[in-house]
Scaffold this motif. Structure first.
Motif, PDB file in Angstrom:
ATOM      1  N   GLU A 293       0.839  -1.207   0.000  1.00  0.00           N
ATOM      2  CA  GLU A 293       0.000   0.000   0.000  1.00  0.00           C
ATOM      3  C   GLU A 293       0.874   1.258   0.000  1.00  0.00           C
ATOM      4  OE1 GLU A 293      -2.819   0.421  -0.821  1.00  0.00           O
ATOM      5  OE2 GLU A 293      -3.686   2.198   0.095  1.00  0.00           O
ATOM      6  N   LEU A 294       1.960   1.210   0.763  1.00  0.00           N
ATOM      7  CA  LEU A 294       2.870   2.369   0.790  1.00  0.00           C
ATOM      8  C   LEU A 294       3.452   2.601  -0.613  1.00  0.00           C
ATOM      9  CD1 LEU A 294       5.399   3.343   3.487  1.00  0.00           C
ATOM     10  CD2 LEU A 294       6.252   3.043   1.192  1.00  0.00           C
ATOM     11  N   SER A 295       3.909   1.539  -1.251  1.00  0.00           N
ATOM     12  CA  SER A 295       4.512   1.682  -2.590  1.00  0.00           C
ATOM     13  C   SER A 295       3.478   2.207  -3.586  1.00  0.00           C
ATOM     14  CB  SER A 295       5.035   0.343  -3.107  1.00  0.00           C
ATOM     15  OG  SER A 295       5.954  -0.166  -2.201  1.00  0.00           O
ATOM     16  N   ARG A 296       2.256   1.640  -3.511  1.00  0.00           N
ATOM     17  CA  ARG A 296       1.222   2.089  -4.450  1.00  0.00           C
ATOM     18  C   ARG A 296       0.943   3.579  -4.238  1.00  0.00           C
ATOM     19  NH1 ARG A 296      -3.570   3.762  -4.692  1.00  0.00           N
ATOM     20  NH2 ARG A 296      -3.925   3.664  -2.454  1.00  0.00           N
ATOM     21  N   TYR A 297       0.806   3.981  -2.968  1.00  0.00           N
ATOM     22  CA  TYR A 297       0.432   5.375  -2.723  1.00  0.00           C
ATOM     23  C   TYR A 297       1.562   6.348  -3.091  1.00  0.00           C
ATOM     24  CZ  TYR A 297      -1.153   9.703  -1.002  1.00  0.00           C
ATOM     25  OH  TYR A 297      -1.501  11.021  -0.980  1.00  0.00           O
ATOM     26  N   ILE A 298       2.800   5.958  -2.785  1.00  0.00           N
ATOM     27  CA  ILE A 298       3.930   6.857  -3.115  1.00  0.00           C
ATOM     28  C   ILE A 298       4.000   7.073  -4.636  1.00  0.00           C
ATOM     29  CG2 ILE A 298       6.475   7.048  -3.101  1.00  0.00           C
ATOM     30  CD1 ILE A 298       5.356   7.555  -0.335  1.00  0.00           C
ATOM     31  N   SER A 299       3.766   6.007  -5.401  1.00  0.00           N
ATOM     32  CA  SER A 299       3.780   6.162  -6.873  1.00  0.00           C
ATOM     33  C   SER A 299       2.679   7.128  -7.312  1.00  0.00           C
ATOM     34  CB  SER A 299       3.543   4.838  -7.588  1.00  0.00           C
ATOM     35  OG  SER A 299       4.460   3.916  -7.171  1.00  0.00           O
ATOM     36  N   TYR A 300       1.493   6.963  -6.705  1.00  0.00           N
ATOM     37  CA  TYR A 300       0.364   7.839  -7.042  1.00  0.00           C
ATOM     38  C   TYR A 300       0.701   9.296  -6.682  1.00  0.00           C
ATOM     39  CZ  TYR A 300      -4.415   9.696  -6.628  1.00  0.00           C
ATOM     40  OH  TYR A 300      -5.549  10.452  -6.743  1.00  0.00           O
ATOM     41  N   PHE A 301       1.254   9.492  -5.482  1.00  0.00           N
ATOM     42  CA  PHE A 301       1.640  10.824  -4.986  1.00  0.00           C
ATOM     43  C   PHE A 301       2.615  11.487  -5.961  1.00  0.00           C
ATOM     44  CE2 PHE A 301       4.582  13.393  -2.415  1.00  0.00           C
ATOM     45  CZ  PHE A 301       3.763  14.063  -1.503  1.00  0.00           C
ATOM     46  N   LYS A 302       3.625  10.724  -6.361  1.00  0.00           N
ATOM     47  CA  LYS A 302       4.685  11.275  -7.208  1.00  0.00           C
ATOM     48  C   LYS A 302       4.243  11.493  -8.658  1.00  0.00           C
ATOM     49  CE  LYS A 302       8.918   9.746  -6.908  1.00  0.00           C
ATOM     50  NZ  LYS A 302       9.663  10.992  -6.669  1.00  0.00           N
ATOM     51  N   SER A 303       3.095  10.881  -9.000  1.00  0.00           N
ATOM     52  CA  SER A 303       2.667  10.976 -10.396  1.00  0.00           C
ATOM     53  C   SER A 303       1.949  12.300 -10.692  1.00  0.00           C
ATOM     54  CB  SER A 303       1.750   9.802 -10.745  1.00  0.00           C
ATOM     55  OG  SER A 303       0.507   9.964 -10.060  1.00  0.00           O
ATOM     56  N   ALA A 304       1.781  13.166  -9.679  1.00  0.00           N
ATOM     57  CA  ALA A 304       1.122  14.455  -9.933  1.00  0.00           C
ATOM     58  C   ALA A 304       1.939  15.246 -10.960  1.00  0.00           C
ATOM     59  CB  ALA A 304       0.992  15.242  -8.624  1.00  0.00           C
ATOM     60  N   ARG A 305       1.244  15.894 -11.877  1.00  0.00           N
ATOM     61  CA  ARG A 305       1.941  16.658 -12.924  1.00  0.00           C
ATOM     62  C   ARG A 305       2.772  17.768 -12.263  1.00  0.00           C
ATOM     63  NH1 ARG A 305       0.294  21.005 -15.953  1.00  0.00           N
ATOM     64  NH2 ARG A 305      -1.833  20.854 -15.203  1.00  0.00           N
ATOM     65  N   PRO A 306       4.068  17.891 -12.619  1.00  0.00           N
ATOM     66  CA  PRO A 306       4.933  18.882 -11.960  1.00  0.00           C
ATOM     67  C   PRO A 306       4.446  20.314 -12.197  1.00  0.00           C
ATOM     68  CG  PRO A 306       6.241  17.362 -13.310  1.00  0.00           C
ATOM     69  CD  PRO A 306       4.798  17.078 -13.603  1.00  0.00           C
ATOM     70  N   ALA A 307       4.573  21.142 -11.151  1.00  0.00           N
ATOM     71  CA  ALA A 307       4.214  22.553 -11.284  1.00  0.00           C
ATOM     72  C   ALA A 307       5.226  23.253 -12.183  1.00  0.00           C
ATOM     73  CB  ALA A 307       4.195  23.211  -9.900  1.00  0.00           C
ATOM     74  N   THR A 308       6.470  22.806 -12.123  1.00  0.00           N
ATOM     75  CA  THR A 308       7.532  23.363 -12.977  1.00  0.00           C
ATOM     76  C   THR A 308       8.042  22.228 -13.852  1.00  0.00           C
ATOM     77  OG1 THR A 308       8.135  24.811 -11.144  1.00  0.00           O
ATOM     78  CG2 THR A 308       9.755  24.598 -12.935  1.00  0.00           C
ATOM     79  N   ALA A 309       7.995  22.461 -15.142  1.00  0.00           N
ATOM     80  CA  ALA A 309       8.386  21.386 -16.069  1.00  0.00           C
ATOM     81  C   ALA A 309       9.782  20.882 -15.723  1.00  0.00           C
ATOM     82  CB  ALA A 309       8.353  21.914 -17.498  1.00  0.00           C
ATOM     83  N   GLY A 310       9.944  19.577 -15.676  1.00  0.00           N
ATOM     84  CA  GLY A 310      11.260  18.976 -15.418  1.00  0.00           C
ATOM     85  C   GLY A 310      11.563  18.790 -13.939  1.00  0.00           C
TER      86      GLY A 310
END
Ligand code: NAD
Length: 358
Positions: A293-310
């Motif tokens: 569950e931790l791995s799944r959620y961290i991937s989801y968290f990190k998948s948010a589109r970046p506010a600053t490209a790159g």
């Protein structure tokens, strides 16, 4: 300039041996401070060496202390650091909490009178390495720097909080921050002409937010070590009333509940109190279920589109790991004046500094 981390560690170790610590303690201090610098927390890294050595000389910090158990009621234990180095009594106290939580599932330790515990995330990492979740609330008695929300006078310190959660890939999530907008070390850097402060880092006696380091140190010549008693302003707590409330709770949990003492005027030394909670993660359910569950959620968290490209979304603990990898390769960066202060302290102890690069 940059200095190679292993050479730096040996150099700092030699300095503490010359100053009176045992070889084992000197190694622990050196490794802890170099690690903080490697992870990008320069304000809590080797820049601290001259101050630690002068505290040791003045017996404000004592060499080779052992924690003592003040009160042991099973899952709640009060420990005294006896003003020993945080790099010695810190890991002793953390190991105590980890061992007890391994037996009982949970352990709350109140550590009193610890020498400066440095980067608090290091202790959350130690617990995560043992498979435990941990929370740490710290106060800094004798260091009055931060104004409460709604006030302009200093009443608290930079009181850090750290929370760690082990992760199946061996990269724990480590949230670790001071509850002030910036750590004091960053004000010192700005006072000496380095990186400017955010314009809401401090508050003046007129109640206006400011980024002017003179509010902490006064109008002293920045070439001379500025004295934080000279400024008329204060650091601001992060996050307005919320961060100010969190800093207050650090005083109450780490200072009052542990018996270490809340900060205020009249202290003759600066030291940490720390309230820590250790939890054996496997008591909550199967390791596999928590990890997936931790791995799944961290991937989801990190998948948010970046506010600053790159610039990808990072998880707390990740910037420190990235810094460590880069600095192990390229060396630990240090401003010239910080390096000069360390070299001068070493010369006073009869120790030769390694070559710096650049
Ligand atoms: P900081 O402002 O750099 O914040 C660090 C935290 O934010 C870390 O958890 C880090 O992983 C996370 N982070 C940073 N950038 C991020 C990003 N882009 N995305 C997601 N997460 C990010 O730290 P600070 O407030 O300057 O504190 C520095 C150190 O000083 C800490 O290690 C703290 O424990 C230490 N400290 C110690 C004392 C003491 O008395 N021992 C007092 C104050 C602070």
């Amino acid at each position: 300039m940059r200095i190679n981390a292993p050479e730096l560690t040996d150099f700092v170790e030699q300095m503490f041996v010359a100053a009176g610590s045992s070889a084992a303690e000197s190694r622990r201090i050196a490794e802890n401070l170099v690690d903080a610098s490697l992870r990008g927390h320069d304000s809590h890294g080797i820049i601290r060496v001259p101050r630690y050595i002068s505290w040791l000389r003045d017996a404000k910090l004592l060499a080779d202390q052992e924690i003592s158990v003040v009160n042991d009621t099973g899952s709640i234990v009060v420990l005294d650091g006896n003003f020993g180095f945080g790099q010695t009594v810190g890991p002793q106290a953390v190991q105590f909490g980890i061992d007890r939580a391994a037996e009982t599932g949970v352990c709350v330790t109140g550590l009193r009178h610890a020498g400066h515990l440095g980067r608090i995330g290091a202790w959350a990492e130690m617990a995560a390495g043992a498979g435990q979740v941990s929370l740490h609330f710290v106060n800094v008695a004798g260091s009055v720097l931060v104004a409460p929300f709604g006030g302009v006078e200093r009443r608290m310190s930079t009181n850090p909080v750290a929370i760690g959660m082990p992760s199946p890939d061996g990269n724990p999530v480590i949230l670790d921050f001071a509850t002030s907008v910036v750590a004091e070390g960053k004000v010192l850097v700005a006072a000496k002409g380095g990186k400017p402060l955010p314009d809401d880092a401090l508050i003046g006696p007129d109640g206006r937010p400011s980024g002017d380091p003179r509010l902490l140190y006064g109008d002293n010549d920045p070439a001379v070590t500025p004295d934080r008693k000279d400024g008329e302003g204060a650091l601001r707590a992060v996050g307005d009333h919320k961060g100010s409330g969190l800093a207050l709770m650090c005083e109450l949990l780490a200072g009052a509940l542990t018996g270490s003492g809340c900060t205020g005027p009249g202290y003759s030394r600066i030291y940490n109190g720390m309230l820590s909670i250790y939890m054996a993660a496997d008591r909550f359910g199967s390791d596999d279920a928590i990890s997936s569950e931790l791995s799944r959620y961290i991937s989801y968290f990190k998948s948010a589109r970046p506010a600053t490209a790159g610039q990808n979304v990072l998880v707390p603990g990740e910037p420190e790991r990235n810094n460590r990898a880069e600095r192990l390769e390229a060396g630990v960066p240090l401003p010239d004046d910080a390096w000069d202060a360390i070299v001068d302290t070493a010369a006073g102890l009869g120790i030769q500094a390694p070559e710096a690069d650049g």
